[in-house]
Design a protein around this motif. Structure first.
Motif, PDB file in Angstrom:
ATOM      1  N   SER A 333     -52.468  16.500 -33.154  1.00 55.20           N
ATOM      2  CA  SER A 333     -51.275  15.812 -32.677  1.00 55.20           C
ATOM      3  C   SER A 333     -51.342  15.557 -31.179  1.00 55.20           C
ATOM      4  O   SER A 333     -50.975  14.480 -30.702  1.00 55.20           O
ATOM      5  N   TYR A 337     -51.522  11.774 -29.736  1.00 60.21           N
ATOM      6  CA  TYR A 337     -50.426  11.337 -28.865  1.00 60.21           C
ATOM      7  C   TYR A 337     -50.950  10.917 -27.493  1.00 60.21           C
ATOM      8  O   TYR A 337     -50.477   9.938 -26.899  1.00 60.21           O
ATOM      9  N   CYS A 340     -52.660   7.509 -27.886  1.00 63.00           N
ATOM     10  CA  CYS A 340     -51.643   6.485 -28.111  1.00 63.00           C
ATOM     11  C   CYS A 340     -50.923   6.144 -26.816  1.00 63.00           C
ATOM     12  O   CYS A 340     -50.643   4.970 -26.532  1.00 63.00           O
ATOM     13  N   SER A 341     -50.633   7.148 -25.996  1.00 63.11           N
ATOM     14  CA  SER A 341     -49.929   6.925 -24.738  1.00 63.11           C
ATOM     15  C   SER A 341     -50.761   6.107 -23.762  1.00 63.11           C
ATOM     16  O   SER A 341     -50.244   5.214 -23.084  1.00 63.11           O
ATOM     17  N   TYR A 431     -46.529   4.519 -31.900  1.00 58.00           N
ATOM     18  CA  TYR A 431     -45.767   5.401 -31.017  1.00 58.00           C
ATOM     19  C   TYR A 431     -44.442   5.804 -31.673  1.00 58.00           C
ATOM     20  O   TYR A 431     -44.028   6.964 -31.630  1.00 58.00           O
ATOM     21  N   LEU A 434     -45.234   8.150 -34.812  1.00 64.71           N
ATOM     22  CA  LEU A 434     -45.761   9.482 -34.537  1.00 64.71           C
ATOM     23  C   LEU A 434     -44.658  10.509 -34.306  1.00 64.71           C
ATOM     24  O   LEU A 434     -44.812  11.679 -34.684  1.00 64.71           O
ATOM     25  N   THR A 435     -43.565  10.095 -33.692  1.00 64.21           N
ATOM     26  CA  THR A 435     -42.480  11.041 -33.455  1.00 64.21           C
ATOM     27  C   THR A 435     -41.923  11.559 -34.773  1.00 64.21           C
ATOM     28  O   THR A 435     -41.676  12.761 -34.937  1.00 64.21           O
ATOM     29  N   ILE A 438     -44.870  13.778 -36.555  1.00 68.67           N
ATOM     30  CA  ILE A 438     -45.102  15.093 -35.968  1.00 68.67           C
ATOM     31  C   ILE A 438     -43.897  16.004 -36.190  1.00 68.67           C
ATOM     32  O   ILE A 438     -44.045  17.214 -36.393  1.00 68.67           O
ATOM     33  N   VAL A 454     -46.697  17.753 -27.209  1.00 68.24           N
ATOM     34  CA  VAL A 454     -47.286  16.424 -27.373  1.00 68.24           C
ATOM     35  C   VAL A 454     -46.690  15.445 -26.366  1.00 68.24           C
ATOM     36  O   VAL A 454     -47.353  14.477 -25.958  1.00 68.24           O
ATOM     37  N   SER A 455     -45.449  15.681 -25.957  1.00 71.10           N
ATOM     38  CA  SER A 455     -44.871  14.838 -24.919  1.00 71.10           C
ATOM     39  C   SER A 455     -45.595  15.040 -23.598  1.00 71.10           C
ATOM     40  O   SER A 455     -45.796  14.078 -22.834  1.00 71.10           O
ATOM     41  N   SER A 458     -48.562  13.063 -23.784  1.00 69.41           N
ATOM     42  CA  SER A 458     -48.194  11.664 -23.587  1.00 69.41           C
ATOM     43  C   SER A 458     -48.033  11.333 -22.102  1.00 69.41           C
ATOM     44  O   SER A 458     -48.456  10.261 -21.644  1.00 69.41           O
TER      45      SER A 458
END
Length: 530
Positions: A333, A337, A340-341, A431, A434-435, A438, A454-455, A458
């Protein structure tokens, strides 16, 4: 523990053969009695998800506050010197020196790096704050308390930013704003979706990003009204957070799941009964709540179920890493993430390179992501989380790779731009998805801690994205293509979560995984025998 709490988690059966209390998980109580998505959940969802728009205001305001306004030559003979010399060479800012931080503090030429530095400092604050408040929302502060505190602090720091006497005070206050703002989306998402039933949770969760995109579009309008003063712009974008924390937050409830795992089942049942009443439903008096790691054998035997200890009612990111059931999920994850970010923020930064009206470009760019949200939401219930995450990331990866092979000359420039649009279309859908994905991969006790982790990944991606953009015209597309493709391939190693329960505890998740494995083995054996 209170007598009421013990009674709620205790199964009783009278000696005369009376009816025993029915012990249900929260998902079962929502599906069977309270309603999965009725008027209560709709009102709660809209109020809580509005915080996403506030996060967008604090995050994206830097696009306008730190823009480089147009310069005009004020010399009588119309001949001015080096632009880097500013007023000494006869140049003036067309909208005045108060229009942006760049104009006020001369952040041009050799000082231009400070604009990128303050952006990196803000995201560094987001990275720290996401981890801190992600843990606090899983522990004593709760989802609602954390959301209220982060919005209030963001408003205060945002207003103080408008009073910055110099660049370094400005950078410090942006760090503090990032610290408080980084967890707003996490807390909002979890609090908005946890009271929703499993059949509607995925679609509802993916709808939260409409509020974020709407916040960016609203920011473009507000910024257009305050073009002459970056300080007033910060005040205007901070006051909504203060209003939300003081006037909106008191009208929505804490998550019943958080109440349950923190040994407050009476409060959890109170929220569920409120949901049922507003939805025109009813929860029978004989229904009691249970955690998903409680032994069902205790139910039939009429024995008392132990209430989870304090250590099991809240968890940390270490708990998710130590458990064999979630360790691989956590690592994957974080990597997915992060990748993706990098792609999402990297492609989004191309807005400033369009050489068009900045306010219109930002508004159009935010609205252009919405078709991706609509399509992924419609497909979510039919195809699941995993296939959609794979396909949207690979779609972005393929088109970014193609864009890196196209020279930006003549008509091919439009083709490359079209590839970039498809790339951001795909990654925006990822994006958003994924929230939800996860959230469903981890149990309640560590959910916000994992989302905080994960933030943070990001935010690291957001910090690195501008560094990729400056590599040239074609290299960034190649980097984004590789990142999206690798991310899509990593999703193959995650399990599907569609139509599966939202677990409360680590033990409940582990037991559910074991039961699922046994079911699959039995099914395989029966198929082999046939």
């Amino acid at each position: 523990m209170s007598t009421d709490a013990e009674a709620l988690l205790t199964v009783t059966r009278d000696g005369g053969g009376g009816v025993a209390s029915r012990r249900l998980s929260i998902d079962e109580a929502l599906a069977q009695h309270a309603g999965e998505f009725g008027r209560w959940q709709l009102r709660h969802f809209v109020l809580v998800s509005a915080a996403w728009a506030l996060q967008a205001l604090h995050t994206m305001v830097i696009i306008f506050a730190d823009r480089e306004p147009a310069m005009a030559c004020a010399a009588r003979d119309g001949r001015c010197g080096d632009r880097c010399a500013g007023g000494a060479a006869g140049w003036v800012w067309a909208q005045g020196s108060a229009s942006s931080t760049v104009a006020e503090w001369g952040l041009v030429c050799g000082e231009r790096y400070k604009v990128g530095l303050v952006q990196a400092i803000f995201f560094a604050g987001c990275m720290i704050g996401a981890g801190v408040f992600g843990h606090l929302s899983d522990s004593f502060l709760g989802r609602k308390g954390s959301l209220q505190v982060t919005c209030f602090l963001s408003a205060i720091f945002g207003i103080l930013t408008a009073l910055s006497p110099n660049y370094w005070a400005y950078a410090a206050l942006r760090l503090l704003t990032g610290f408080s703002n980084g967890a707003v989306g996490i807390c909002s998402f979890v609090l908005a979706t946890e009271p929703i039933g499993p059949a509607r949770r995925g679609a509802a969760g993916m709808s939260t990003y409409y509020f974020y995109s709407g916040g960016i579009a609203a920011l473009a309008v507000v910024a257009a009204l305050f073009q002459s003063s970056w300080r007033l712009l910060y005040v205007a974008t901070s006051l909504p957070s203060l209003f939300f924390a003081l006037a909106v937050a008191p009208f929505f409830s804490e998550s019943p799941r958080w109440y349950l795992v923190h040994r407050r089942p009476d409060d959890a049942m109170r929220v569920l009964r409120a949901i049922a009443a507003t939805n025109g439903r009813h929860i029978p008096d004989g229904v009691a709540l249970k955690l998903d790691d409680e032994d069902e054998d205790d139910d039939s035997a009429g024995r008392k179920v132990e209430v989870p200890s304090a250590s099991s009612s809240s968890g940390t990111i270490l708990d998710a890493f130590v458990s064999r059931a979630t360790r691989a999920r956590l690592v994957l994850s974080v990597l997915i993430y992060f990748l993706c970010s990098v792609v999402y923020y990297g492609l989004s930064l191309n807005v400033v390179n369009l050489k068009t009206n900045l306010y219109i470009s930002v508004a159009v760019n935010s609205l252009a992501e919405m078709p991706s949200y609509i399509i992924t939401t419609l497909l979510l219930r039919h195809y699941g989380r995993k296939p959609l995450a794979i396909s949207t990331m690979l779609l972005s990866g393929v088109f970014c790779t193609v864009a890196s092979l196209i020279a930006g000359v003549g008509a091919m420039r439009a083709v490359r731009m079209a590839c970039g649009v498809v790339g951001i279309f795909g990654i925006a859908g990822t994006y958003n998805l994924l929230t939800v994905y996860i959230t469903e991969l981890f149990p309640t006790v560590v959910r916000n801690a994992v989302l905080g982790c994960v933030s943070q990944a990001s935010q690291i991606g957001a910090i690195l994205a501008p560094m990729v953009v400056v590599l040239g015209e074609r290299v960034p597309f190649a980097v984004f293509g590789v990142a999206a493709t690798v991310g899509g391939l990593l999703v193959f190693y995650l399990p599907e979560t569609m139509n599966k329960p939202l677990y409360d505890t680590m033990a409940g998740l582990e037991r559910g995984e074991r039961e699922e494995s046994r079911t699959e083995e039995v099914g395989a054996e029966e198929k082999f025998e046939i």
